[in-house]
Motif scaffolding. Structure first.
Motif, PDB file in Angstrom:
ATOM      1  N   ASP A 105       0.797  -1.061   0.017  1.00  0.00           N
ATOM      2  CA  ASP A 105      -0.014  -0.084   0.108  1.00  0.00           C
ATOM      3  C   ASP A 105       0.861   1.238  -0.039  1.00  0.00           C
ATOM      4  N   THR A 108      -0.014   4.026   2.596  1.00  0.00           N
ATOM      5  CA  THR A 108       0.457   3.623   4.007  1.00  0.00           C
ATOM      6  C   THR A 108       2.208   3.768   4.075  1.00  0.00           C
ATOM      7  N   GLU A 111       3.177   7.266   4.483  1.00  0.00           N
ATOM      8  CA  GLU A 111       2.733   7.892   5.655  1.00  0.00           C
ATOM      9  C   GLU A 111       3.859   7.476   6.791  1.00  0.00           C
ATOM     10  N   LYS A 112       4.091   6.021   6.597  1.00  0.00           N
ATOM     11  CA  LYS A 112       5.085   5.704   7.657  1.00  0.00           C
ATOM     12  C   LYS A 112       6.326   6.123   7.457  1.00  0.00           C
ATOM     13  N   PRO A 235       1.133   4.548  13.556  1.00  0.00           N
ATOM     14  CA  PRO A 235       1.443   3.673  12.490  1.00  0.00           C
ATOM     15  C   PRO A 235       2.991   2.977  12.317  1.00  0.00           C
TER      16      PRO A 235
END
Length: 610
Positions: A105, A108, A111-112, A235
């Protein structure tokens, strides 16, 4: 579309499958020093040359040259490709994989990556702040921490400002939403402004084994509450899945790791030459943290505060590690000291003396229950002996069992034969068998709630609701904890799930001002988790005064029901004694008289509670 597994999923599967456990399912392994050896499954040999390293989580055959991790072993042994081996190990660890989870993803992952970059920038910012702030530096120097240790752990300082971190990161180009997601700022109740989570605190970056800053712990240098404040789960960070200082400890562990409670314990031990300690992150030890420890060391030593709270936490940690098949030991420091204070006052040589004399599971449990029960009373001796006998039944070695039976007999002055018979009955699963002698089997005036429920009694709906509501109040309001902590303990809950949850809640409130629900729920699963969520989701519209009155009513109801249980228990014991008079040693009439007197006292208390 082919499966593409991201690095975090692969890492989770590796960390959830201890290589010794995996390979032991296919190869007979024997411990030799810090490693395990066996006959190589990949070529014919009569002398073992196949070695497995628990600390490195790798295997290697000195005969044929094969080597790798748990995934490569499964690929080679079962003739599977990478994806098939990964699925097999995921299934073994109860990790659910499907096509959606397997494919990267990108949103995701991005974002991390942003959060990790924010954490790295913030750690540098905190470190620079510390060097420029005399008060913060003085605080650490007064705690005996020098610049070398400060640098080794990247310790920093969060200015006593509402927007220091926020302004710094905004200038770096990050948005308020991204900084909030990293757990570094909190959104104001007006919904329009943000302010720093950490203010006026010495900061401890939490660094994973890959060298990434995943979160922070902050310790106030003034009188602010809470004393310690940790990053929320993000996350990239989960308190129950990480350990402070593991990135440093793994370099120096020499196949041993010391588990302590706090950041300052880790740092002070390092300062004094003990450079292989780690700390849990503001919560009681979790099963996932135990699995993580197991990957890096065969020898785990628990060194918590030696006060009652610390002993209780150590006992629970030992049980969790036992479930993970870790033979941990406990370092018991004298005079209620914590590792930080002890090593500063006594030095590393004295600390290592207690490390070398650490207690194994049974020796610690004997010490633990000696402190819980009063061995100067007959009742205390009975409860103590029953608790320990329940553990001794698991010992397979006759020599070891004989040694511990003698030890318990000396502690209690109860005969060796009686203790041995108690163990035999427990091994046969007959814990409620007929009375065999006055000391072991006549458990009168028993206040040990762990033995009372839930075997013999079903909780009444009113009592159960009282426990649910009281637990709900505790989770949501520390004022309730402060109101009842000196007269109501976790083991006053009779429902087992609520009792375990209360133990965790009391531990957290002793260090922090508020509780995040995941700090509790992470310790439960299945039906127990559903039962706990039911409690958390209860709603009430009590005002402050009404809430305190309700709490008093709940406690009164719980105490009333406990008295009823004790009354029924004593009546059954009297009946047992009367039916087995011929087999009871000692003054039977005196024993019955004592029980009857207690019944009278209980009836008086029951009338007061009506």
């Amino acid at each position: 579309m082919p499966y593409i597994f991201n690095e975090d999923i692969i890492r989770e599967i590796r960390e959830s499958n201890d290589i010794v456990d995996v390979i032991s399912e296919y190869v007979t392994l024997k411990r030799t020093g810090s490693n395990f050896v066996g006959l190589c499954p990949f070529h014919n040999e009569k002398t073992p040359s196949f070695s497995v390293s628990p600390s490195k989580q790798m295997y290697h055959c000195f005969g044929c040259g094969e080597g790798g991790d748990a995934i490569s072993f499964i690929m080679k042994y079962a003739n599977l490709d990478f994806v098939e081996a990964l699925k097999l190990l995921a299934n073994r660890a109860n990790i659910v994989l499907d096509e959606k989870e397997a494919n990267v993803d990108s949103k995701t992952e991005r974002e991390k990556e942003i959060i990790l970059n924010i954490n790295r920038e913030t750690a540098r910012y905190f470190f620079d702040n510390l060097l420029d702030d005399n008060n913060a530096l003085k605080y650490l120097y007064n705690r005996g921490i020098n610049k070398k240790t400060i640098k080794a752990y990247g310790i920093g300082y969060a200015k006593n400002s509402w927007d220091g971190v926020l302004s710094f990161l905004l200038k770096k180009g990050y948005s308020e939403e991204q900084i909030e997601k990293a757990g570094l700022v909190i959104k104001h109740s007006d919904g329009n402004r943000y302010y720093d989570r950490f203010r006026g605190r010495v900061m401890f970056p939490i660094i994973d084994t890959r060298g990434r800053v995943i979160g922070f712990g902050g310790r106030t240098i003034a009188d602010a509450q809470p004393k310690y404040l940790n990053s929320p789960d993000t996350p990239v960070f989960s308190k129950g899945n990480n350990l402070y200082g593991l990135n440093t400890a793994k370099k120096y562990s020499r196949n041993r790791i010391i588990l302590v409670e706090g950041y300052m314990d880790v740092v002070s031990l390092y300062q004094n030459g003990i450079n292989y300690s780690v700390a849990s992150l503001g919560t009681a030890l979790t099963a996932n943290q135990s699995k993580l420890l197991k990957r890096y060391s065969n020898d785990i030593y628990i060194c918590y505060d030696s006060d009652n709270a610390g002993l209780n936490a150590a006992s629970r940690a030992l049980d969790i590690m036992k479930e993970e098949k870790i033979n941990a030991k406990v370092i018991f420091l004298p005079d209620g000291k914590d590792p930080d204070d002890f090593i500063k006052e006594n030095g590393s040589n004295r600390f290592e003396h207690f490390l070398n004399n650490s207690l194994n599971y049974l020796d610690f449990k004997i010490l633990f229950y000696k402190k819980r029960y009063n061995l100067n009373t007959l009742e205390g001796k009975i409860d103590f002996t029953k608790e320990i006998s329940n553990m001794l039944k698991q010992i397979e070695s006759p020599i070891e069992l004989d040694a511990y039976i003698n030890k318990v007999s000396l502690e209690t002055n109860i005969s060796i034969d009686a203790i041995r018979e108690e163990i035999r009955e427990k091994q046969r699963g007959q814990t409620n068998s007929a009375i065999k002698d006055k000391y072991i089997n006549t458990n009168y005036r028993n206040t040990n709630k762990y033995n009372i429920l839930p075997v013999k009694y079903n909780l009444e709906p009113g009592h159960l609701m009282a426990e649910k509501n009281l637990l709900n109040f505790l989770i949501k309001d520390k004022k309730i904890f402060d109101h009842i902590k000196d007269r109501f303990r976790p083991d006053d809950f009779l429902e087992q799930v609520y009792r375990r949850a209360a133990e965790i809640i009391f531990d957290i409130y002793n260090n922090e001002e508020e509780i995040h629900q995941d700090e509790i729920t992470i310790h439960f699963e299945g039906e127990e988790l559903e039962k706990l969520k039911e409690v958390i989701n209860l709603e009430s519209d009590f005002g402050e005064d009404e809430k305190i009155k309700a709490v008093e009513d709940y406690i009164k109801k719980i105490n009333y029901y406990e008295l009823k249980i004790r009354k029924n228990d004593i009546k059954e014991q009297i009946a047992d004694i009367q039916n087995n008079k011929a087999r009871i040693k000692g003054d039977v009439e005196k024993l019955i008289r004592e029980l009857c007197l207690e019944l009278i006292e209980i009836d008086k208390e029951l009338k007061l509670h009506q």
